[in-house]
Scaffold this active site. Structure first.
Site, PDB file in Angstrom:
ATOM      1  N   VAL A  44     -39.063 -14.067   8.107  1.00 32.00           N
ATOM      2  CA  VAL A  44     -38.520 -12.747   7.779  1.00 32.00           C
ATOM      3  C   VAL A  44     -38.119 -12.675   6.305  1.00 32.00           C
ATOM      4  CG1 VAL A  44     -36.717 -11.055   8.289  1.00 32.00           C
ATOM      5  CG2 VAL A  44     -37.773 -12.345  10.147  1.00 32.00           C
ATOM      6  N   CYS A  45     -37.476 -13.720   5.815  1.00 29.93           N
ATOM      7  CA  CYS A  45     -37.061 -13.757   4.407  1.00 29.93           C
ATOM      8  C   CYS A  45     -38.265 -13.625   3.475  1.00 29.93           C
ATOM      9  CB  CYS A  45     -36.323 -15.050   4.098  1.00 29.93           C
ATOM     10  SG  CYS A  45     -34.803 -15.287   5.027  1.00 29.93           S
TER      11      CYS A  45
END
Length: 222
Positions: A44-45
């Protein structure tokens, strides 16, 4: 303790992908956004930092300095950047990423996520968004859990609202976007509003008979 709206930005010096950064010096005289991440080389990052890289010209157009934070060291950040730019074509991570392997900054800003623990049993950093004004005071904060990616279109939208409402006696209604009508703030009398808004304003009739909903064209748009 988490930052509250109106609080001054904490002062700190930290390592980053751009070398040592004095945060107060970095944001002096500018709007600024600090956004945090739980960990390098996580899915996600990686999508988020790539999105910010693509949005960077929009932040720059608004005079907003961007800085990220993740709980790893600088060498890890530098190795991660290639993955970020590869995953999001056209993205350039030309903004600094702060190193916070000890979670010192995460604690200072109150951005730890107690539900997300790393292999050492230490809480990860949540997905925090902090927007600071030119006075170095917190104007907006949004806190997401580690499992939910942010919407940077929304971050841009709220920056547009913050910059508009900092300079004009208006508020922005639900789902407002750049160019939409704004609301005259309740503290402004009709006479003052007439003088302040040459484009005029309309008062919406409601069953209560109270004249508190007043709409005016966005004042800084021709």
């Amino acid at each position: 303790m988490a930052l509250k709206l109106g609080d001054a930005a904490p002062s700190f010096v930290a390592d980053s992908t751009h070398g040592k950064i004095d945060f107060h010096q970095y944001i002096t005289g500018s709007w600024a956004i600090l956004f945090s991440h739980p960990n390098d080389f996580t899915p996600v990052c990686t999508t988020e930092l790539g999105a910010v890289g693509k949005f960077l010209p929009e932040f720059e157009k608004r005079g907003v300095k961007v800085i990220a934070l993740s709980c790893n060291d600088v060498e890890s950040h530098k190795g991660w950047i290639a993955d970020i730019e590869s995953f999001t074509p056209g993205a350039k991570v030309s903004y600094p990423i702060l190193a916070d392997p000890t979670r010192e900054l995460a604690v200072k800003f109150g951005m730890l996520d107690p539900d997300e623990i790393d292999a050492k049993g230490i809480p990860l950093t949540a997905r925090a968004v902090y927007v600071f004004g030119p006075d170095k005071k917190l104007k907006l904060s949004i806190l997401y859990p580690a499992t939910t990616g942010r919407n940077f279109n929304e971050v841009l939208r709220v920056i547009d609202s913050l910059q508009l409402t900092a300079n004009y006696s208006v508020a922005t209604p639900v789902n407002w976007n750049q160019g939409d009508k704004c609301m005259v703030v309740p503290s402004l009398s009709n006479d003052a509003a007439t003088a302040k808004f040459p484009k005029g304003f309309e008062t919406v009739e409601v069953p209560s008979g109270k004249s508190y909903i007043r709409l005016t064209p966005q004042p800084n748009v021709d």
